[in-house]
Design an enzyme around this catalytic site. Structure first.
Site, PDB file in Angstrom:
ATOM      1  N   LYS A 173      -4.538 -11.423  -5.327  1.00 42.56           N
ATOM      2  CA  LYS A 173      -5.926 -11.542  -4.859  1.00 42.56           C
ATOM      3  C   LYS A 173      -6.838 -10.504  -5.524  1.00 42.56           C
ATOM      4  O   LYS A 173      -6.364  -9.430  -5.932  1.00 42.56           O
ATOM      5  CB  LYS A 173      -5.984 -11.386  -3.331  1.00 42.56           C
ATOM      6  N   LYS A 201     -10.744  -4.834  -3.586  1.00 43.01           N
ATOM      7  CA  LYS A 201     -11.634  -3.697  -3.886  1.00 43.01           C
ATOM      8  C   LYS A 201     -10.845  -2.454  -4.245  1.00 43.01           C
ATOM      9  O   LYS A 201     -11.364  -1.548  -4.882  1.00 43.01           O
ATOM     10  CB  LYS A 201     -12.599  -3.443  -2.719  1.00 43.01           C
ATOM     11  N   LYS A 220       0.829  -1.212   0.000  1.00 40.33           N
ATOM     12  CA  LYS A 220       0.000   0.000   0.000  1.00 40.33           C
ATOM     13  C   LYS A 220       0.858   1.256   0.000  1.00 40.33           C
ATOM     14  O   LYS A 220       0.506   2.254  -0.599  1.00 40.33           O
ATOM     15  CB  LYS A 220      -0.954  -0.011   1.206  1.00 40.33           C
TER      16      LYS A 220
HETATM   17  N1  LIG Z   1      -9.804 -11.880  -2.706  1.00 36.98           N
HETATM   18  C1  LIG Z   1     -10.267 -12.298  -1.534  1.00 36.98           C
HETATM   19  N2  LIG Z   1     -10.601 -13.598  -1.335  1.00 36.98           N
HETATM   20  C2  LIG Z   1     -11.094 -14.018  -0.151  1.00 36.98           C
HETATM   21  N3  LIG Z   1     -11.286 -13.204   0.920  1.00 36.98           N
HETATM   22  C3  LIG Z   1     -10.948 -11.912   0.778  1.00 36.98           C
HETATM   23  C4  LIG Z   1     -10.440 -11.377  -0.448  1.00 36.98           C
HETATM   24  N4  LIG Z   1     -10.226 -10.046  -0.287  1.00 36.98           N
HETATM   25  C5  LIG Z   1     -10.596  -9.746   0.980  1.00 36.98           C
HETATM   26  N5  LIG Z   1     -11.025 -10.867   1.616  1.00 36.98           N
HETATM   27  C6  LIG Z   1     -11.487 -10.964   3.012  1.00 36.98           C
HETATM   28  O1  LIG Z   1     -12.619 -10.112   3.169  1.00 36.98           O
HETATM   29  C7  LIG Z   1     -12.597  -9.479   4.445  1.00 36.98           C
HETATM   30  C8  LIG Z   1     -12.632  -7.967   4.272  1.00 36.98           C
HETATM   31  O2  LIG Z   1     -11.495  -7.559   3.508  1.00 36.98           O
HETATM   32  P1  LIG Z   1     -10.799  -6.172   3.731  1.00 36.98           P
HETATM   33  O3  LIG Z   1      -9.643  -6.076   2.774  1.00 36.98           O
HETATM   34  O4  LIG Z   1     -11.827  -5.100   3.708  1.00 36.98           O
HETATM   35  O5  LIG Z   1     -10.241  -6.366   5.196  1.00 36.98           O
HETATM   36  C9  LIG Z   1      -9.508  -5.417   5.795  1.00 36.98           C
HETATM   37  O6  LIG Z   1      -9.100  -4.444   5.223  1.00 36.98           O
HETATM   38  C10 LIG Z   1      -9.332  -5.610   7.296  1.00 36.98           C
HETATM   39  N6  LIG Z   1      -8.194  -4.821   7.724  1.00 36.98           N
HETATM   40  C11 LIG Z   1     -10.632  -5.222   7.960  1.00 36.98           C
HETATM   41  C12 LIG Z   1     -10.571  -5.345   9.428  1.00 36.98           C
HETATM   42  C13 LIG Z   1     -10.446  -4.311  10.303  1.00 36.98           C
HETATM   43  N7  LIG Z   1     -10.451  -4.792  11.587  1.00 36.98           N
HETATM   44  C14 LIG Z   1     -10.574  -6.143  11.531  1.00 36.98           C
HETATM   45  C15 LIG Z   1     -10.614  -7.091  12.555  1.00 36.98           C
HETATM   46  C16 LIG Z   1     -10.746  -8.414  12.209  1.00 36.98           C
HETATM   47  C17 LIG Z   1     -10.832  -8.826  10.852  1.00 36.98           C
HETATM   48  C18 LIG Z   1     -10.799  -7.890   9.823  1.00 36.98           C
HETATM   49  C19 LIG Z   1     -10.655  -6.549  10.178  1.00 36.98           C
HETATM   50  C20 LIG Z   1     -11.306  -9.959   5.134  1.00 36.98           C
HETATM   51  O7  LIG Z   1     -11.599 -11.051   5.972  1.00 36.98           O
HETATM   52  C21 LIG Z   1     -10.435 -10.409   3.968  1.00 36.98           C
HETATM   53  O8  LIG Z   1      -9.504 -11.401   4.343  1.00 36.98           O
END
Ligand SMILES: Nc1ncnc2c1ncn2[C@@H]1O[C@H](COP(=O)(O)OC(=O)[C@@H](N)Cc2c[nH]c3ccccc23)[C@@H](O)[C@H]1O
Length: 287
Positions: free
Chosen positions: A153, A156, A72
């Site tokens: 991966k 978004k 990032k």
């Molecule tokens: N291509 C993919 N294939 C499968 N799973 C995926 C894919 N892209 C995303 N994910 C999963 O979706 C959730 C949200 O993703 P984020 O990137 O918003 O996820 C994030 O940006 C975190 N920092 C958000 C967060 C903030 N506090 C937390 C506490 C616990 C767990 C998660 C969080 C996640 O579970 C992520 O693993």
């Protein structure tokens, strides 16, 4: 996770709208606020307060090694902000503030969860057993790949417009993205993520949206070439998303309902977090 969201620069009006749109999307996917706490991170200030305490237990080199920081930071084309570096510590606070035992995440978050585990253990060693060490729960679809580059991966925040399918995409957009999906020169549909990542990603997506197993999906794809199969997968994604998309539109019209859901959720989350955070304050010597 509005505080996390601020690590990538955003106009206030855009952030405000994103919060409502994300809430509508989560509700439309079937998350029921009667069964869970759906709230905005910044409405429960204990997240930020605990993140400070946990940050004082975390070594900078440990954060500098995390791939998300490197990626990032490079995409921001800057030296990187303190917020971006300490983002995983705030995430550890999100988890530990509720003494969580299990966290459903995708594979990309496993390293962040390991950091939360290390921080919990470090805290327990210093201040006495307090936090359970949280475990990751990975779904069968733990890593959906980009449609433009199956080596990475699906994300978004990917700047490539055709790489990511968004839940609110129109059927035409979904068809276009799958038609252009990168596969290989073999026309048969098989599942071999290492040798054929592109087509295997389509098979995984197909299985995920239909609820079928990989074996069942391959059975359905027998005799199809990849070009035809892309359209089968696109159609199954459209079918899965159509009711969600309609529900999102309906929910977006009732802004005050969305705000109320988030406020009620924050009240409930605060009730759960406050006594735990009070105990943390006492343990570290603030009280
Ligand atoms: N291509 C993919 N294939 C499968 N799973 C995926 C894919 N892209 C995303 N994910 C999963 O979706 C959730 C949200 O993703 P984020 O990137 O918003 O996820 C994030 O940006 C975190 N920092 C958000 C967060 C903030 N506090 C937390 C506490 C616990 C767990 C998660 C969080 C996640 O579970 C992520 O693993």
């Amino acid at each position: 996770m509005d505080m996390h969201s601020l690590t990538m620069p955003k106009e206030p009006a855009v952030l405000r709208q994103n919060i409502l749109d994300t809430t509508a999307a989560i509700l439309a996917c079937g998350i029921d606020p009667k069964k869970c706490f759906l709230f905005r991170q910044s409405l429960v200030p204990e997240h930020a307060e605990l993140a400070w305490i946990l940050g004082c237990l975390t070594n900078v080199p440990r954060l500098l090694r995390l791939p998300q920081w490197k990626m990032k930071r490079a995409s921001q084309n800057s030296e990187g902000t303190v917020g971006l570096l300490t983002y995983p510590v705030l995430q550890a606070a999100d988890i530990l503030l509720y003494k969580s035992t299990h966290v459903p995440v995708g594979e990309d978050q496993v390293l962040h969860l390991e950091l939360a585990q290390d921080i919990a253990q470090h805290f327990n060693k210093k201040y006495g057993e307090f936090f359970p060490v949280p475990k990751a729960i990975l779904s069968t679809t733990k890593k959906i790949k980009s449609l433009r580059d199956p080596a990475v991966k699906m994300s978004k925040s990917d700047p490539k417009k055709l790489a990511t399918v968004n839940i609110a995409d129109s059927p035409d957009e979904i068809v276009l993205k799958f038609r252009k999906a990168v596969t290989d020169f073999t026309s048969e549909v098989t599942y071999d993520p290492a040798a054929r990542p592109g087509v295997s990603n389509l098979v995984s997506i197909h299985a995920a949206v239909t609820g079928l197993s990989i074996k069942e999906v391959l059975h359905q794809a027998a005799g199809l070439d990849t070009a035809h199969y892309k359209m089968v997968v696109a159609e199954s994604v459209i079918q899965k998303f159509a009711p969600i998309r309609n529900e999102i539109k309906k929910l977006q019209e009732d802004k005050s309902h969305l705000i109320k859901v988030l406020e009620d959720g924050a009240e409930k989350a605060k009730e759960l977090a406050a006594p735990i955070y009070q105990e943390i304050r006492r343990l570290v010597g603030f009280q």
